[in-house]
Design a protein around this motif. Structure first.
Motif, short mmCIF file in Angstrom:
data_model
loop_
_atom_site.label_atom_id
_atom_site.label_comp_id
_atom_site.label_asym_id
_atom_site.label_seq_id
_atom_site.Cartn_x
_atom_site.Cartn_y
_atom_site.Cartn_z
N VAL A 112 -51.80 15.62 -8.63
CA VAL A 112 -51.41 17.02 -8.44
C VAL A 112 -50.13 17.07 -7.62
CG1 VAL A 112 -52.09 19.26 -7.50
CG2 VAL A 112 -53.82 17.75 -8.52
N THR A 113 -49.12 17.73 -8.16
CA THR A 113 -47.86 17.89 -7.44
C THR A 113 -47.98 19.06 -6.47
OG1 THR A 113 -46.60 17.08 -9.34
CG2 THR A 113 -45.39 18.33 -7.66
N PRO A 114 -47.75 18.83 -5.19
CA PRO A 114 -47.90 19.93 -4.22
C PRO A 114 -46.82 20.99 -4.43
CG PRO A 114 -46.97 18.00 -3.16
CD PRO A 114 -47.36 17.57 -4.53
N PRO A 115 -47.16 22.26 -4.22
CA PRO A 115 -46.15 23.31 -4.35
C PRO A 115 -45.11 23.28 -3.24
CG PRO A 115 -48.26 24.22 -3.64
CD PRO A 115 -48.51 22.80 -3.95
N TYR A 116 -45.38 22.51 -2.19
CA TYR A 116 -44.42 22.34 -1.09
C TYR A 116 -43.86 20.91 -1.16
CZ TYR A 116 -46.40 26.59 0.95
OH TYR A 116 -46.82 27.88 1.17
N PRO A 117 -42.57 20.75 -1.44
CA PRO A 117 -41.99 19.39 -1.48
C PRO A 117 -42.17 18.64 -0.16
CG PRO A 117 -40.47 21.01 -2.41
CD PRO A 117 -41.59 21.78 -1.79
N GLU A 118 -42.30 19.38 0.93
CA GLU A 118 -42.48 18.74 2.23
C GLU A 118 -43.74 17.87 2.29
OE1 GLU A 118 -40.32 22.68 2.95
OE2 GLU A 118 -41.91 21.91 1.66
N LEU A 119 -44.70 18.14 1.41
CA LEU A 119 -45.95 17.38 1.42
C LEU A 119 -45.87 16.09 0.60
CD1 LEU A 119 -48.57 20.27 1.02
CD2 LEU A 119 -47.92 19.08 3.12
N LEU A 120 -44.86 15.94 -0.22
CA LEU A 120 -44.77 14.77 -1.10
C LEU A 120 -44.82 13.44 -0.34
CD1 LEU A 120 -42.25 15.92 -3.85
CD2 LEU A 120 -44.62 15.18 -4.19
N PRO A 121 -44.07 13.26 0.73
CA PRO A 121 -44.15 11.97 1.44
C PRO A 121 -45.42 11.80 2.27
CG PRO A 121 -42.54 13.41 2.50
CD PRO A 121 -43.03 14.14 1.30
N LEU A 122 -46.28 12.80 2.29
CA LEU A 122 -47.47 12.77 3.14
C LEU A 122 -48.75 12.61 2.34
CD1 LEU A 122 -46.51 15.82 5.41
CD2 LEU A 122 -46.03 13.40 5.84
N LEU A 123 -48.67 12.33 1.07
CA LEU A 123 -49.85 12.34 0.20
C LEU A 123 -50.93 11.37 0.66
CD1 LEU A 123 -48.19 12.61 -3.34
CD2 LEU A 123 -49.36 14.40 -2.05
N SER A 124 -50.55 10.25 1.25
CA SER A 124 -51.55 9.25 1.66
C SER A 124 -52.07 9.49 3.07
CB SER A 124 -50.95 7.84 1.56
OG SER A 124 -49.85 7.71 2.44
N ARG A 125 -51.51 10.44 3.79
CA ARG A 125 -51.94 10.74 5.15
C ARG A 125 -53.22 11.55 5.13
NH1 ARG A 125 -47.45 11.78 8.66
NH2 ARG A 125 -48.90 12.93 10.01
N THR A 126 -54.10 11.34 6.12
CA THR A 126 -55.27 12.20 6.24
C THR A 126 -54.82 13.54 6.82
OG1 THR A 126 -55.74 11.24 8.41
CG2 THR A 126 -56.92 10.33 6.50
N ALA A 127 -55.46 14.61 6.35
CA ALA A 127 -55.03 15.95 6.72
C ALA A 127 -55.13 16.20 8.22
CB ALA A 127 -55.85 16.98 5.96
N GLY A 128 -56.09 15.52 8.88
CA GLY A 128 -56.27 15.71 10.31
C GLY A 128 -55.12 15.20 11.15
N THR A 129 -54.24 14.38 10.57
CA THR A 129 -53.11 13.83 11.32
C THR A 129 -51.83 14.65 11.13
OG1 THR A 129 -52.38 12.36 9.53
CG2 THR A 129 -54.07 11.52 11.05
N LEU A 130 -51.90 15.70 10.32
CA LEU A 130 -50.71 16.51 10.04
C LEU A 130 -50.42 17.47 11.18
CD1 LEU A 130 -51.39 17.51 6.31
CD2 LEU A 130 -50.13 15.52 7.16
N SER A 131 -49.19 17.94 11.23
CA SER A 131 -48.83 18.99 12.19
C SER A 131 -49.44 20.31 11.74
CB SER A 131 -47.31 19.12 12.27
OG SER A 131 -46.80 19.68 11.06
N GLY A 132 -49.38 21.31 12.62
CA GLY A 132 -49.94 22.61 12.27
C GLY A 132 -49.28 23.22 11.04
#
Length: 219
Positions: A112-132
């Motif tokens: 699934v391609t995220p609607p926010y390009p900013e998320l593309l390099p973060l696909l393998s990160r767990t959501a709990g480690t993301l910024s707000g």
């Protein structure tokens, strides 16, 4: 302008406190509706009542002419209702790719391609480690990827987002209504810029309706 979903004389209690006082709230299809008010005004409770995540103590929820007051939240979701809460809106232990896959039934993680390009390099990160802000983009992706959504409820869409990202988000949510025909409801503390023509504003004060009309009438 046909009504997609509505609260009818809705009352919600949290223990001894009543958060909604007989609220009538019609939400048209193909329109952006803004629930305006300060914290404690009942905005979030109104969204939750429409979604079925809180029970009414009195009144009804009517969806396309059918009383769905007793229909549980997961059944409303299956029928095309999408709620994006302001808090705890992502699965913290799953990766970004896995969260996105849940937004598109049948899709594999990473497909699934995220609607926010900013998320593309973060696909393998767990959501709990993301910024707000990154978590907010991931949560909003659930609504923006919901192709068959008929009702989209978003609490504080721009929470934690940089202004350019927030502006892009409002354009995307407006497109769900104008182009996709969905009933889009946004809970806000102020009227956002760039609302499409025909948008509606309901101002809530202490669980009651204080104003209803177009954004220009409020200002």
């Amino acid at each position: 302008m046909s009504v997609e979903i509505a609260l009818r004389a809705a009352r919600v209690r949290y223990g001894p406190l009543e958060a909604l006082h007989g609220l009538d709230l019609p939400v048209p299809a193909g329109t952006v509706t803004v629930l305006l008010g300060r914290n404690g005004s009942g905005r979030t409770t109104a969204l939750r009542a429409l979604a079925g995540t809180v029970r009414l103590s009195a009144g009804r929820v009517v969806w396309r002419g059918t009383d769905v007051t007793r229909l549980p939240a997961h059944e409303r979701a299956r029928r095309g209702l999408c709620l994006v809460p302001d808090l705890e809106a992502v699965y913290a232990n799953l990766t970004v790719a896995e969260n996105l896959a849940l937004s598109t039934p049948g899709a594999a993680p990473g497909a699934v391609t995220p609607p926010y390009p900013e998320l593309l390099p973060l696909l393998s990160r767990t959501a709990g480690t993301l910024s707000g802000g990154e978590r907010r983009m991931l949560a909003l992706s659930r609504a923006l990827l919901a192709v068959r959504a008929r009702v989209v409820l978003v609490d504080e869409p721009s929470l934690g987002l940089a202004p350019p990202v927030a502006a892009r988000t409002y354009r995307s949510l407006a497109a769900l209504a104008v182009e996709g025909g969905a009933a889009v409801v946004l809970a806000e503390q102020r009227v956002p810029d760039g609302l499409p023509p025909g948008s509606l504003v309901y101002e809530l004060r202490r669980g009651s309706l204080a104003f209803s009309g177009e954004p220009a009438e409020l200002t």
